[in-house]
Design a protein around this motif. Structure first.
Motif, PDB file in Angstrom:
ATOM      1  N   HIS A 120      -1.249   5.349  48.350  1.00 17.20           N
ATOM      2  CA  HIS A 120       0.173   5.015  48.507  1.00 17.20           C
ATOM      3  C   HIS A 120       1.037   5.978  47.690  1.00 17.20           C
ATOM      4  O   HIS A 120       2.067   6.460  48.181  1.00 17.20           O
ATOM      5  N   LEU A 121       0.609   6.276  46.474  1.00 11.94           N
ATOM      6  CA  LEU A 121       1.347   7.212  45.622  1.00 11.94           C
ATOM      7  C   LEU A 121       1.433   8.584  46.288  1.00 11.94           C
ATOM      8  O   LEU A 121       2.506   9.198  46.335  1.00 11.94           O
ATOM      9  N   LEU A 122       0.333   9.075  46.838  1.00 11.73           N
ATOM     10  CA  LEU A 122       0.330  10.386  47.494  1.00 11.73           C
ATOM     11  C   LEU A 122       1.211  10.399  48.745  1.00 11.73           C
ATOM     12  O   LEU A 122       1.881  11.398  49.023  1.00 11.73           O
ATOM     13  N   GLU A 154       6.454  12.105  51.091  1.00  6.17           N
ATOM     14  CA  GLU A 154       7.753  11.718  51.639  1.00  6.17           C
ATOM     15  C   GLU A 154       8.913  12.195  50.768  1.00  6.17           C
ATOM     16  O   GLU A 154       9.904  12.717  51.283  1.00  6.17           O
ATOM     17  N   LEU A 155       8.788  12.044  49.453  1.00  4.25           N
ATOM     18  CA  LEU A 155       9.894  12.327  48.536  1.00  4.25           C
ATOM     19  C   LEU A 155       9.812  13.700  47.881  1.00  4.25           C
ATOM     20  O   LEU A 155      10.731  14.108  47.180  1.00  4.25           O
ATOM     21  N   LYS A 156       8.693  14.407  48.060  1.00  2.00           N
ATOM     22  CA  LYS A 156       8.496  15.774  47.548  1.00  2.00           C
ATOM     23  C   LYS A 156       8.477  15.876  46.032  1.00  2.00           C
ATOM     24  O   LYS A 156       8.711  16.930  45.477  1.00  2.00           O
ATOM     25  N   ALA A 216       6.891   7.972  41.794  1.00  9.10           N
ATOM     26  CA  ALA A 216       6.625   6.970  40.759  1.00  9.10           C
ATOM     27  C   ALA A 216       7.817   6.030  40.605  1.00  9.10           C
ATOM     28  O   ALA A 216       7.641   4.802  40.549  1.00  9.10           O
ATOM     29  N   ASN A 217       9.023   6.583  40.550  1.00  6.12           N
ATOM     30  CA  ASN A 217      10.227   5.749  40.423  1.00  6.12           C
ATOM     31  C   ASN A 217      10.358   4.793  41.599  1.00  6.12           C
ATOM     32  O   ASN A 217      10.710   3.630  41.414  1.00  6.12           O
ATOM     33  N   SER A 218      10.073   5.267  42.802  1.00  9.70           N
ATOM     34  CA  SER A 218      10.211   4.419  43.994  1.00  9.70           C
ATOM     35  C   SER A 218       9.206   3.266  43.985  1.00  9.70           C
ATOM     36  O   SER A 218       9.417   2.248  44.629  1.00  9.70           O
ATOM     37  N   MET A 219       8.110   3.450  43.234  1.00  7.19           N
ATOM     38  CA  MET A 219       7.090   2.411  43.123  1.00  7.19           C
ATOM     39  C   MET A 219       7.230   1.612  41.830  1.00  7.19           C
ATOM     40  O   MET A 219       6.373   0.802  41.505  1.00  7.19           O
ATOM     41  N   GLU A 220       8.332   1.864  41.096  1.00  5.04           N
ATOM     42  CA  GLU A 220       8.586   1.226  39.805  1.00  5.04           C
ATOM     43  C   GLU A 220       7.408   1.431  38.852  1.00  5.04           C
ATOM     44  O   GLU A 220       6.934   0.520  38.188  1.00  5.04           O
ATOM     45  N   ALA A 254       1.697   7.653  36.676  1.00  5.16           N
ATOM     46  CA  ALA A 254       1.436   8.329  37.950  1.00  5.16           C
ATOM     47  C   ALA A 254       0.694   9.642  37.705  1.00  5.16           C
ATOM     48  O   ALA A 254      -0.285   9.957  38.399  1.00  5.16           O
ATOM     49  N   TRP A 255       1.138  10.404  36.720  1.00  6.19           N
ATOM     50  CA  TRP A 255       0.508  11.683  36.377  1.00  6.19           C
ATOM     51  C   TRP A 255      -0.951  11.458  35.969  1.00  6.19           C
ATOM     52  O   TRP A 255      -1.849  12.171  36.412  1.00  6.19           O
ATOM     53  N   THR A 256      -1.192  10.443  35.146  1.00  7.05           N
ATOM     54  CA  THR A 256      -2.544  10.124  34.694  1.00  7.05           C
ATOM     55  C   THR A 256      -3.438   9.724  35.868  1.00  7.05           C
ATOM     56  O   THR A 256      -4.584  10.173  35.960  1.00  7.05           O
ATOM     57  N   ILE A 257      -2.930   8.909  36.762  1.00 10.05           N
ATOM     58  CA  ILE A 257      -3.697   8.472  37.934  1.00 10.05           C
ATOM     59  C   ILE A 257      -4.099   9.673  38.781  1.00 10.05           C
ATOM     60  O   ILE A 257      -5.254   9.802  39.200  1.00 10.05           O
ATOM     61  N   VAL A 258      -3.157  10.560  39.035  1.00 10.00           N
ATOM     62  CA  VAL A 258      -3.437  11.746  39.858  1.00 10.00           C
ATOM     63  C   VAL A 258      -4.448  12.645  39.162  1.00 10.00           C
ATOM     64  O   VAL A 258      -5.424  13.099  39.775  1.00 10.00           O
ATOM     65  N   LYS A 259      -4.251  12.908  37.883  1.00 11.62           N
ATOM     66  CA  LYS A 259      -5.159  13.790  37.140  1.00 11.62           C
ATOM     67  C   LYS A 259      -6.573  13.222  37.081  1.00 11.62           C
ATOM     68  O   LYS A 259      -7.548  13.958  37.239  1.00 11.62           O
TER      69      LYS A 259
END
Length: 70
Positions: free
Chosen positions: A22-24, A29-31, A37-41, A47-52
């Protein structure tokens, strides 16, 4: 009738699941990871940690990053 399908990948820990997917999608969508992250509160740092962590566990990049904003 409806259906729901989720996919989760694990190694020693969680690698990929519905949350990172969902984050990806929001990043696409938002580039921007910050905007996604903001749109998902969600905090940008989370978010950075999850992706890394996902990138480390999968062994390849999920996002291309650039320095700076608009």
């Amino acid at each position: 009738m409806t259906y729901s399908f989720t996919c989760r990948l694990f190694t020693d820990g969680k690698v990929f699941g519905p949350g990172i997917a969902h984050l990806l999608h929001r990043v696409e969508e938002l580039k921007s990871l910050r905007s996604a992250a903001n749109s998902m509160e969600m905090a940008y740092s989370k978010a950075w940690t999850i992706v890394k962590q996902s990138e480390e566990n999968l062994g390849f990049k999920l996002l291309q990053s650039t320095t700076g904003g608009k």
